[in-house]
Design a protein around this motif. Structure first.
Motif, PDB file in Angstrom:
ATOM      1  N   UNK A 430      50.617   7.669 -13.747  1.00 45.81           N
ATOM      2  CA  UNK A 430      49.826   8.382 -12.747  1.00 45.81           C
ATOM      3  C   UNK A 430      49.324   7.412 -11.704  1.00 45.81           C
ATOM      4  N   UNK A 431      50.181   7.014 -10.793  1.00 45.15           N
ATOM      5  CA  UNK A 431      49.826   5.996  -9.804  1.00 45.15           C
ATOM      6  C   UNK A 431      48.664   6.440  -8.935  1.00 45.15           C
ATOM      7  N   UNK A 432      48.675   7.714  -8.534  1.00 45.06           N
ATOM      8  CA  UNK A 432      47.584   8.196  -7.695  1.00 45.06           C
ATOM      9  C   UNK A 432      46.268   8.162  -8.465  1.00 45.06           C
ATOM     10  N   UNK A 433      46.317   8.598  -9.741  1.00 47.24           N
ATOM     11  CA  UNK A 433      45.097   8.579 -10.541  1.00 47.24           C
ATOM     12  C   UNK A 433      44.578   7.151 -10.681  1.00 47.24           C
ATOM     13  N   UNK A 434      45.467   6.213 -10.898  1.00 52.57           N
ATOM     14  CA  UNK A 434      45.063   4.807 -11.021  1.00 52.57           C
ATOM     15  C   UNK A 434      44.404   4.326  -9.731  1.00 52.57           C
ATOM     16  N   UNK A 435      45.016   4.683  -8.607  1.00 58.01           N
ATOM     17  CA  UNK A 435      44.452   4.299  -7.309  1.00 58.01           C
ATOM     18  C   UNK A 435      43.052   4.891  -7.137  1.00 58.01           C
ATOM     19  N   UNK A 436      42.874   6.140  -7.514  1.00 58.18           N
ATOM     20  CA  UNK A 436      41.587   6.801  -7.338  1.00 58.18           C
ATOM     21  C   UNK A 436      40.518   6.216  -8.253  1.00 58.18           C
ATOM     22  N   UNK A 437      40.896   5.835  -9.469  1.00 61.72           N
ATOM     23  CA  UNK A 437      39.935   5.183 -10.371  1.00 61.72           C
ATOM     24  C   UNK A 437      39.494   3.846  -9.775  1.00 61.72           C
ATOM     25  N   UNK A 438      40.452   3.094  -9.256  1.00 58.06           N
ATOM     26  CA  UNK A 438      40.125   1.827  -8.600  1.00 58.06           C
ATOM     27  C   UNK A 438      39.196   2.070  -7.414  1.00 58.06           C
ATOM     28  N   UNK A 439      39.485   3.101  -6.649  1.00 53.40           N
ATOM     29  CA  UNK A 439      38.672   3.446  -5.480  1.00 53.40           C
ATOM     30  C   UNK A 439      37.237   3.766  -5.907  1.00 53.40           C
ATOM     31  N   UNK A 440      37.093   4.598  -6.953  1.00 53.29           N
ATOM     32  CA  UNK A 440      35.765   4.969  -7.437  1.00 53.29           C
ATOM     33  C   UNK A 440      34.960   3.750  -7.850  1.00 53.29           C
ATOM     34  N   UNK A 441      35.556   2.910  -8.670  1.00 49.82           N
ATOM     35  CA  UNK A 441      34.808   1.770  -9.190  1.00 49.82           C
ATOM     36  C   UNK A 441      34.622   0.683  -8.140  1.00 49.82           C
ATOM     37  N   UNK A 442      35.479   0.619  -7.172  1.00 48.41           N
ATOM     38  CA  UNK A 442      35.261  -0.322  -6.062  1.00 48.41           C
ATOM     39  C   UNK A 442      33.976   0.048  -5.325  1.00 48.41           C
ATOM     40  N   UNK A 443      33.815   1.327  -5.041  1.00 48.03           N
ATOM     41  CA  UNK A 443      32.602   1.785  -4.361  1.00 48.03           C
ATOM     42  C   UNK A 443      31.375   1.522  -5.233  1.00 48.03           C
ATOM     43  N   UNK A 444      31.496   1.854  -6.513  1.00 46.04           N
ATOM     44  CA  UNK A 444      30.366   1.659  -7.429  1.00 46.04           C
ATOM     45  C   UNK A 444      29.966   0.189  -7.493  1.00 46.04           C
ATOM     46  N   UNK A 445      30.933  -0.713  -7.552  1.00 47.23           N
ATOM     47  CA  UNK A 445      30.636  -2.144  -7.635  1.00 47.23           C
ATOM     48  C   UNK A 445      30.017  -2.643  -6.335  1.00 47.23           C
ATOM     49  N   UNK A 446      30.499  -2.135  -5.201  1.00 42.22           N
ATOM     50  CA  UNK A 446      29.892  -2.496  -3.905  1.00 42.22           C
ATOM     51  C   UNK A 446      28.418  -2.096  -3.890  1.00 42.22           C
ATOM     52  N   UNK A 447      28.121  -0.896  -4.378  1.00 43.14           N
ATOM     53  CA  UNK A 447      26.731  -0.442  -4.420  1.00 43.14           C
ATOM     54  C   UNK A 447      25.896  -1.283  -5.384  1.00 43.14           C
ATOM     55  N   UNK A 448      26.474  -1.652  -6.521  1.00 39.49           N
ATOM     56  CA  UNK A 448      25.748  -2.497  -7.484  1.00 39.49           C
ATOM     57  C   UNK A 448      25.432  -3.852  -6.861  1.00 39.49           C
ATOM     58  N   UNK A 449      26.430  -4.464  -6.217  1.00 41.17           N
ATOM     59  CA  UNK A 449      26.215  -5.773  -5.583  1.00 41.17           C
ATOM     60  C   UNK A 449      25.172  -5.663  -4.480  1.00 41.17           C
ATOM     61  N   UNK A 450      25.266  -4.610  -3.662  1.00 44.07           N
ATOM     62  CA  UNK A 450      24.295  -4.416  -2.580  1.00 44.07           C
ATOM     63  C   UNK A 450      22.879  -4.299  -3.109  1.00 44.07           C
ATOM     64  N   UNK A 451      22.698  -3.536  -4.175  1.00 39.08           N
ATOM     65  CA  UNK A 451      21.375  -3.361  -4.766  1.00 39.08           C
ATOM     66  C   UNK A 451      20.838  -4.674  -5.315  1.00 39.08           C
ATOM     67  N   UNK A 452      21.701  -5.455  -5.976  1.00 37.75           N
ATOM     68  CA  UNK A 452      21.276  -6.747  -6.520  1.00 37.75           C
ATOM     69  C   UNK A 452      20.870  -7.718  -5.413  1.00 37.75           C
ATOM     70  N   UNK A 453      21.607  -7.703  -4.302  1.00 46.32           N
ATOM     71  CA  UNK A 453      21.276  -8.599  -3.183  1.00 46.32           C
ATOM     72  C   UNK A 453      19.929  -8.211  -2.571  1.00 46.32           C
ATOM     73  N   UNK A 454      19.711  -6.918  -2.386  1.00 45.33           N
ATOM     74  CA  UNK A 454      18.444  -6.452  -1.808  1.00 45.33           C
ATOM     75  C   UNK A 454      17.271  -6.872  -2.692  1.00 45.33           C
ATOM     76  N   UNK A 455      17.404  -6.660  -3.995  1.00 40.74           N
ATOM     77  CA  UNK A 455      16.310  -7.019  -4.894  1.00 40.74           C
ATOM     78  C   UNK A 455      16.143  -8.528  -5.002  1.00 40.74           C
ATOM     79  N   UNK A 456      17.222  -9.272  -4.896  1.00 43.68           N
ATOM     80  CA  UNK A 456      17.121 -10.724  -4.907  1.00 43.68           C
ATOM     81  C   UNK A 456      16.368 -11.231  -3.689  1.00 43.68           C
ATOM     82  N   UNK A 457      16.626 -10.617  -2.524  1.00 44.09           N
ATOM     83  CA  UNK A 457      15.912 -10.996  -1.304  1.00 44.09           C
ATOM     84  C   UNK A 457      14.438 -10.619  -1.388  1.00 44.09           C
TER      85      UNK A 457
END
Length: 807
Positions: A430-457
């Motif tokens: 399921x190549x499309x499903x794999x791509x979409x899972x990667x897409x979902x978690x990429x966004x989630x990780x970006x949000x996690x990193x952003x939140x950590x940077x804000x709190x670190x500052x």
């Protein structure tokens, strides 16, 4: 036909309740989150748009660079407004506002502290849309000592709004006649005042200088005037008028002034841009930041995409379960178009139900969101007028977009392959499903990193050495009301148990009280040897109370009469003046706007640089003069039994001013208020990041369940052949974990770029640490593993007899 599609859709959804519940819950949370952010963004971009002439109202800004110090002001010179009105035919009218600061207003035998007071020109009602309830808008602010108040203020002091002609007493001796009552100013305004005092009360003497900027100046352009063209006309006008005064003070033309690397600039900001795009000295309120609008808008889109991705993933993942249904339908003559319509109907039905639930969820959580975001958002009848059709449209659009691929994917199955069992199933492939899972978690990780940077500052801001000690300092406000008794009050407070020291001045690092003035190193006022520092009036206890370190020289002393002509400077001022040995060096200060009276001061001390504005800005030069200023009393306490000490100080206050309200704050709380926006952003980021992860995990949970279901017989055979539970769990989870690893590799550089840009807004900031990416990645892997492992362990522990008995 349409009715039949939805009937069939309902049956199919009811048959797969687990799949349906996951889809509806994911979409509902995503839509509700998106809706809350939309409310927030609409509120932020809607500032000042209640003004009917908003598109023609401009605020004039002033910018100066002198002596290495660069300052941007939301304020301009007193005579500018009249010059713009007389010299520019494209200007309809002008308006000046000048903040008054805190006063106490008499109500019976009580004095009430009021801070939202401003002086205004009579053109207030010609420029801004402030509906007047009582009084004549054309003449309300013409006469000296006249005042216009808001509706709630009138009720507060007189219990009615029909108060025109009544008198307000300010500071016990200033009488103002009420000439108008206006409706309360909307919250979405860049200023919110309760009292408007006539500008003519200040007198003509303050309306001549072009080298002092204390007025917020607004211009109402005539219809059809391009403000950018008007903007281009301001610099030559400013140069022409400043030139005369500049030659009088420093004996230079503007050309000569600019050749030395200095400059004056002037431009305008459209009224509707002030709240989100302006952060200058002298703003009339706390503005927002367009960057956070972009961030939240992106988060809303990302969360909605994650929810839609879940739908597509789960629909395609369960395709094998419906493959035979599609095959039988095609054999019986069902055209592909009917199958597509059927699956789209299911998708639209799910999104419509999710939309209804999302609106209810948004309504239920709106009070909590208001508390976190410090807003007063509400779903009103007016908002429902646009909300209902928008949400219906959103349901259709998302339903079609989210169901588009599953509908075409499922309807494309060939009956012969399906009924022969040749259709590829399982998570692999399921190549499309794999791509979409990667897409979902990429966004989630970006949000996690952003939140950590804000709190670190934020943590960096809280723990940074600011050059002064803000802890355990109690600030008694409005001590100016004591007049000459302020010094007596200070001495009495210093004698109280629990008080270590006290200083009497309004010039505090956490206050908005500011003053700049040009200082020079020679009596000729040579601009090449001049700076434009903060000029603060303090007493001899200021440095000790705030624990500001003296790096060379000494503090002020009341025992030395010569200290009335002494000055203490910070390290930045020394650096900008180019002084290697600053002690006993003279500084010359013009004591009037024309530079006719010049006073000599000697540097007696240098203090370590301390932060007196946001960490977004570099430290600028500060000069301290031993002069009286009674605006506030800062008291350093030993931190023991604070309530008893506050009560004792209040008792001293009441003995001197029995009818005056006692107001106080703590310096550390005032400091935190400076970064309240970042703190709110941090909290909101945590909430939205958690929701994004939860939605992504819902989809991953569903995918894991279907992946395990499709490999039931394989798991049974492996167990019969002796496979351990851990081996089976690893087999079921490794494919998903691989995708999360790929998401980490993709999202890390993207998150670094955007958070690096955000950190550039702070002059003093943390570095982007590698451990933030590592922590976010490990967190994402753990979250994904825990989500998948539940289904994996359940399948691995299942009895193989049950999966193989029908073979």
């Amino acid at each position: 036909m349409l009715k039949n599609y939805f009937k069939t859709a309902i049956r199919s959804l009811r048959k797969n309740t687990g799949f349906t519940a996951i889809n509806i819950l994911g979409l509902s949370v995503g839509l509700a989150t998106c809706l809350l952010i939309v409310f927030y963004v609409i509120d932020e971009v809607g500032y000042d748009r209640f003004n009917k002439k908003a598109d023609r109202i401009m605020r004039v800004n002033f910018e100066i660079k002198f002596g290495g110090n660069h300052s941007r002001y939301a304020q301009t010179m007193a005579p500018l407004a009249q010059v713009l009105k007389t010299e520019f035919p494209n200007v309809e009218t002008t308006l000046r506002l000048k903040g008054r600061g805190g006063v106490h207003v008499k109500k019976g035998n009580e004095n009430i502290q009021e801070d939202r007071i401003v002086y205004s020109d009579p053109a207030l009602f010609d420029v801004f849309t402030l509906p007047i309830i009582n009084g004549n808008a054309a003449t309300a602010l013409v006469e000296p000592n006249s005042a216009v108040i808001t509706e709630s203020t009138a009720k507060k002091y007189f219990d009615q709004t029909d108060v025109v002609g009544k008198t307000l007493v300010l500071n016990d001796h200033e009488n103002y006649k009420i000439t108008g009552v206006i409706k309360d100013i909307p919250k979405q305004s860049h200023f919110n005042y309760d009292f408007f005092l006539s500008m003519s009360t200040l007198g003509e003497s303050r309306e001549t200088t072009w080298l002092s900027n204390n007025f917020n100046t607004y211009v109402l352009l005539k219809p059809g005037v391009d403000y950018k063209k008007f903007n281009a006309q301001l610099p030559p006008m400013m140069r022409r008028h400043i030139n005369v005064e500049l030659q009088s003070v420093v004996h230079l033309t503007t050309d000569e002034f600019e050749k030395a690397g200095n400059f004056f600039k002037m431009d305008v900001t459209p009224l509707t841009d002030i709240h989100l795009y302006s952060d200058k000295i002298g703003e009339l309120g706390h503005n927002g930041n367009i960057m956070y609008i972009y961030i939240f808008s992106a988060i809303a889109i990302f969360i909605l995409l994650i929810a839609c991705v879940n739908f597509m993933n789960l629909s395609t993942a369960r395709s094998s379960n419906r493959a035979r249904e599609v095959g039988v339908r095609k054999v019986l003559g069902s055209p592909r178009g009917s199958l597509i319509a059927q699956f789209l109907a299911e998708s639209i039905l799910v999104t419509f139900v999710s939309t209804l639930i999302a609106v209810l969820m948004a309504w239920a959580f709106l009070p909590l969101f208001n508390q976190v975001a410090s807003k007063e958002l509400a779903i009103t009848l007016h908002s429902l007028i646009w909300l209902v059709p928008v949400m219906i449209a959103v349901s259709l659009v998302i339903g079609c977009l989210a169901g588009f691929y599953p509908a075409f994917f499922l309807s494309a199955f060939q009956p012969v392959d399906v009924l022969k069992g040749k259709l590829s199933t399982g998570f692999k492939g399921g190549m499309l499903r794999s791509f979409l899972v990667v897409f979902q978690f990429s966004i989630s990780i970006i949000l996690i990193i952003g939140t950590l940077v804000i709190y670190n500052q934020l943590k960096y801001i809280q723990n940074k050495n600011l050059g002064y000690d803000r802890n355990q300092i109690l600030i008694v406000k409005n001590t100016g009301a004591l007049g000459n008794q302020a010094k007596i009050f200070k001495q009495e407070v210093k004698q109280l148990p629990g008080v270590d020291d006290a200083t009497l001045t309004g010039y505090l690092p956490t206050a908005d009280y500011r003053n700049t003035s040009a200082l020079f190193q020679d009596p000729t006022l040579d601009q090449k040897r001049g700076i434009l520092p903060q000029v603060w009036s303090v007493d001899e206890d200021y440095l000790r109370t705030l624990n500001i370190k003296v790096v060379s020289g000494r503090n002020f002393s009341t025992q030395l009469h010569t200290d009335s002509s002494a000055v203490i400077v910070n390290e930045t001022a020394v650096r900008l003046m180019g002084l290697k040995s600053p002690l006993n060096k003279p500084i010359y200060r013009p004591m009037d706007s024309g530079g006719k009276t010049i006073k000599k001061f000697n540097i007696i001390g240098v203090v370590k640089d301390f932060h007196f504005s946001s960490l977004r800005d570099n430290i600028s030069p500060v000069t301290l003069f031993l002069e009286d200023n009674y605006d506030a009393l800062s008291v350093r306490t030993n931190g023991k039994n604070a309530p008893a000490l506050i009560s004792a100080i209040e008792s001293k206050w009441k003995s001197l001013l029995p009818n005056q309200h006692f107001a106080y704050s703590f310096m550390d709380q005032d400091f935190d208020a400076t970064y309240r926006t970042e703190q709110r952003i941090g909290k909101i980021s945590v909430i939205f990041t958690s929701l994004a992860i939860a939605i992504a995990c819902l989809g991953l949970f569903g995918l894991a369940a279907y992946a395990a279901e499709q490999r039931t017989k394989e798991i049974g055979i492996r167990k019969v052949l002796g496979a351990d539970v851990s081996v089976i769990v690893a087999m079921l989870t490794k494919d998903f974990i691989k995708l999360v690893f790929i998401a980490i590799l993709i999202s890390s550089p993207v998150a670094w770029y955007f958070m690096h840009q955000w950190l550039q807004g702070f002059a003093y900031r943390v570095n982007f640490q590698w451990w933030i990416v590592a922590l976010a990645g490990i967190g994402a892997i753990l979250i994904a593993f825990l989500t998948i492992s539940f289904q994996s362990i359940k399948s691995a522990l299942a009895n193989p007899v049950n999966s193989l008995k029908n073979e």
